[in-house]
Design a protein around this motif. Structure first.
Motif, short mmCIF file in Angstrom:
data_model
loop_
_atom_site.label_atom_id
_atom_site.label_comp_id
_atom_site.label_asym_id
_atom_site.label_seq_id
_atom_site.Cartn_x
_atom_site.Cartn_y
_atom_site.Cartn_z
N SER A 19 10.93 8.43 2.76
CA SER A 19 10.94 7.53 1.60
C SER A 19 12.35 7.07 1.29
O SER A 19 12.56 5.92 0.85
CB SER A 19 10.33 8.22 0.38
N ARG A 34 10.98 5.01 -9.10
CA ARG A 34 11.09 5.10 -10.56
C ARG A 34 10.93 6.55 -11.03
O ARG A 34 11.50 6.94 -12.05
CB ARG A 34 10.06 4.20 -11.22
N PHE A 35 10.15 7.32 -10.30
CA PHE A 35 9.94 8.72 -10.69
C PHE A 35 11.23 9.52 -10.56
O PHE A 35 11.47 10.45 -11.36
CB PHE A 35 8.85 9.34 -9.82
N ASN A 45 0.81 -1.22 0.00
CA ASN A 45 0.00 0.00 0.00
C ASN A 45 0.84 1.27 0.00
O ASN A 45 0.29 2.36 0.15
CB ASN A 45 -0.93 0.00 1.22
N SER A 46 2.14 1.13 -0.11
CA SER A 46 2.99 2.32 -0.17
C SER A 46 3.28 2.69 -1.63
O SER A 46 3.07 1.89 -2.54
CB SER A 46 4.31 2.08 0.57
N SER A 47 3.80 3.88 -1.80
CA SER A 47 4.12 4.37 -3.15
C SER A 47 5.60 4.35 -3.43
O SER A 47 6.07 5.05 -4.33
CB SER A 47 3.58 5.80 -3.31
N ILE A 48 6.36 3.55 -2.69
CA ILE A 48 7.81 3.58 -2.84
C ILE A 48 8.23 3.07 -4.22
O ILE A 48 9.19 3.59 -4.80
CB ILE A 48 8.47 2.76 -1.71
N MET A 49 7.54 2.07 -4.76
CA MET A 49 7.92 1.55 -6.07
C MET A 49 7.71 2.61 -7.16
O MET A 49 8.50 2.72 -8.10
CB MET A 49 7.10 0.30 -6.39
N VAL A 50 6.65 3.38 -7.04
CA VAL A 50 6.40 4.45 -8.02
C VAL A 50 7.35 5.61 -7.80
O VAL A 50 7.89 6.19 -8.77
CB VAL A 50 4.93 4.91 -7.92
N ASP A 51 7.60 5.95 -6.54
CA ASP A 51 8.48 7.10 -6.24
C ASP A 51 9.91 6.85 -6.69
O ASP A 51 10.57 7.75 -7.21
CB ASP A 51 8.44 7.40 -4.74
N HIS A 81 3.30 5.87 7.31
CA HIS A 81 3.28 4.64 6.53
C HIS A 81 4.70 4.20 6.18
O HIS A 81 5.05 3.02 6.30
CB HIS A 81 2.46 4.86 5.25
N GLU A 82 5.54 5.15 5.76
CA GLU A 82 6.90 4.80 5.38
C GLU A 82 7.72 4.36 6.59
O GLU A 82 8.49 3.39 6.51
CB GLU A 82 7.58 6.00 4.70
#
Length: 521
Positions: free
Chosen positions: A141, A128-129, A120-126, A216-217
């Motif tokens: 992060s 790559r961004f 549920n975290s956005s680390i995979m998207v972040d 969350h992180e």
């Protein structure tokens, strides 16, 4: 004497930013005379400022320590004990974007990281961004990304981690992973790079205080660091595990008010079961309370008998696996808590051992094993799929045996002869249940693919392998199934040697040779 007069155009030098604003990379309106900045005053926290020395550091001489005499301490060290890191190894490079991208690509081969906090975290998207450049991430992060890189280094085959020497072409290189000697050498060459990364992660985590601020992180970072600590130390104290549960306890009401599904509850139940089994193995209290379990997993209705009867009467199809696993995980957690509170926990050891508690616990274990046994249940395919999902069977059986063994030695002189005989009978029954658990665990390992990575379960596999060797040495003639179990644990220890420095541990290498000798006898 000349006097110094400040002109109107001269301005005072701005004081340095406080530690809290510097960690969050926000503008700090520092106040003169040691007054707190507006941000710290608004959040009602102590405002501290650490002065950073600038300029070139002074040159110091390298002091060579004098040789010390050998220590008189003869207590055996734990199976794996990491050494302090003085400097980075020669083959360890910086965290380049190419190396970070490689580490994130190998995470798909480690199912242990399939955690709801990471899903549920956005680390995979972040990551790559920012093109895998960790310095461009926000502080929390960045620490989470560092934790993932450190965890991935336990399975990585990158030259920066393994250095010079044989290594697999990929994580699906079956030919390489069939070579036992190459596996153990990988763990030895991997250790310096992993320890350097681990030290870097710990420093970054403490710099921003991930155990103090619930987010969350930070919760995901605490869970990963606790997993690494269990992989190396497996001690009674779990500061990062306690911090993770504390953060989750704060965040869970917000998750419940949002889109919280049944799949999320079942996923949390599986990971809480893993935490409970780890606590049983180390004979420590469970990190989470029944209220935490109720908040994350929801209520569970029905007793263990109802679950077993429903399993036996249900049709044998794959849909049964999804309906049967949630109550199973609930009862495993319940049995772990019952074992800690009434038998093996520190508070239970203050009083005399309750025979009723032991009988009830062993009866529940026997009933659960009857439901899971392939020979006693017609749902053979369901059990095979459950083992592939790493569902642990007969939880805490070995710990029950060792707990009863300790209780008998300390209380045998206090109890009467009849109570002493009854306790010895219960101990023998617990040992028989542990043997059944050993057989089920060995069968479950063989159902896994040839290449799988479970470095976080090193202590569990090591203790079961030791128990397997002890049982095999008591048998005059080993059966084919017993020999196969011995080879299974020996190969599993070697596979763990690909990730961990098993070859440098005398106890671990002696145990592998011991198992090989038993299998070849």
């Amino acid at each position: 004497m000349s006097t110094f007069v400040m002109s109107a155009n001269m301005t005072l030098k701005k004081p340095p930013a406080c530690d809290r604003c510097k960690a969050r990379r926000v503008l700090c309106h520092s106040q003169p005379n040691g007054a707190p900045c507006p941000r710290c005053e608004e959040n009602n926290v102590i405002c501290t400022t650490t002065v950073v020395a600038r300029g070139r550091p002074k040159r110091t001489l390298d002091i060579v320590p004098l040789p010390r005499s050998p220590s008189n301490n003869t207590s055996p060290p734990p199976p794996l004990l990491p050494q302090p890191v003085s400097k980075s190894p020669a083959h360890y490079s910086e965290l380049t974007p190419e190396f970070v991208a490689h580490c994130f690509s190998v995470l798909q081969y480690t199912p242990q990281y399939d955690h709801p906090l990471l899903l549920n975290s956005s680390i995979m998207v972040d990551i790559r961004f920012v093109s895998f450049e960790l310095d461009r991430l926000p502080p929390q992060s960045r620490v989470l990304a560092l934790c993932l890189v450190c965890c991935a280094s336990l399975t990585s085959f990158h030259p920066s981690v393994l250095g010079e020497g044989p290594r697999p072409e990929s994580l699906t290189d079956k030919l390489f992973f069939s070579s036992n000697q190459n596996l153990l050498s990988c763990g030895v060459r991997r250790a310096p790079a992993y320890r350097a990364l681990h030290a870097q992660v710990l420093k970054a985590a403490w710099d921003i205080g991930i155990i103090f601020e619930p987010s969350h992180e930070n919760a995901a970072s605490c869970w990963l660091l606790d997993m690494l600590e269990q992989c190396e130390f497996a001690g009674a104290s779990r500061p990062f595990g306690d911090a993770c549960i504390a953060h989750v306890r704060v965040l869970a009401p917000m998750w419940r008010s949002a889109a919280y599904t049944v799949a999320d509850a079942n996923n949390w139940a599986g990971h809480l079961m893993g935490i409970a089994l780890t606590s049983v193995r180390s004979r420590t209290p469970l990190l989470f309370t029944p209220n935490d379990q109720l908040l994350l997993c929801g209520p569970q209705s029905g007793s263990l008998n109802d679950m077993v009867m429903a399993l036996r009467s249900a049709p044998a199809d794959l849909s049964l696996l999804h309906t049967w696993l949630p109550p199973y995980m609930y009862h495993v957690i319940h049995l772990c808590r019952e074992l800690t509170d009434t038998i093996a926990g520190d508070s239970a050891r203050i009083n005399i051992l309750s025979e009723t508690a032991v009988i009830n616990f062993l009866s529940s274990l026997s009933l659960m094993h009857t439901a899971l046994s392939p020979t006693a249940s017609p749902h053979r395919r369901i059990h095979r799929d459950a083992r592939r999902k790493r569902i642990s069977v007969c939880p805490g059986q070995s710990r029950t045996y060792f707990g009863l063994d300790f209780r008998e030695m300390t209380e045998g002189t206090v109890l009467g002869d009849q109570a002493h005989d009854r306790l010895r009978l219960l101990r023998a029954q617990a040992r028989g249940m542990a043997v059944l658990g050993l057989r089920e665990l060995s069968r479950g390992i063989r159902y896994l693919p040839k290449i799988h990575f479970i470095p976080v379960h090193w202590t569990t596999i090591y203790e079961w392998a030791q128990f397997c060797a002890e049982e095999a040495e008591k048998v005059v003639q080993l059966s084919c199934d017993e020999v196969r179990d011995i080879k299974t644990f020996a190969n599993e220890l070697r596979l763990l040697g690909y990730s961990l420095d098993v070859a440098s541990s005398p106890q671990a290498t002696a145990l592998i040779k011991r198992l090989d000798a038993l299998a070849n006898t």
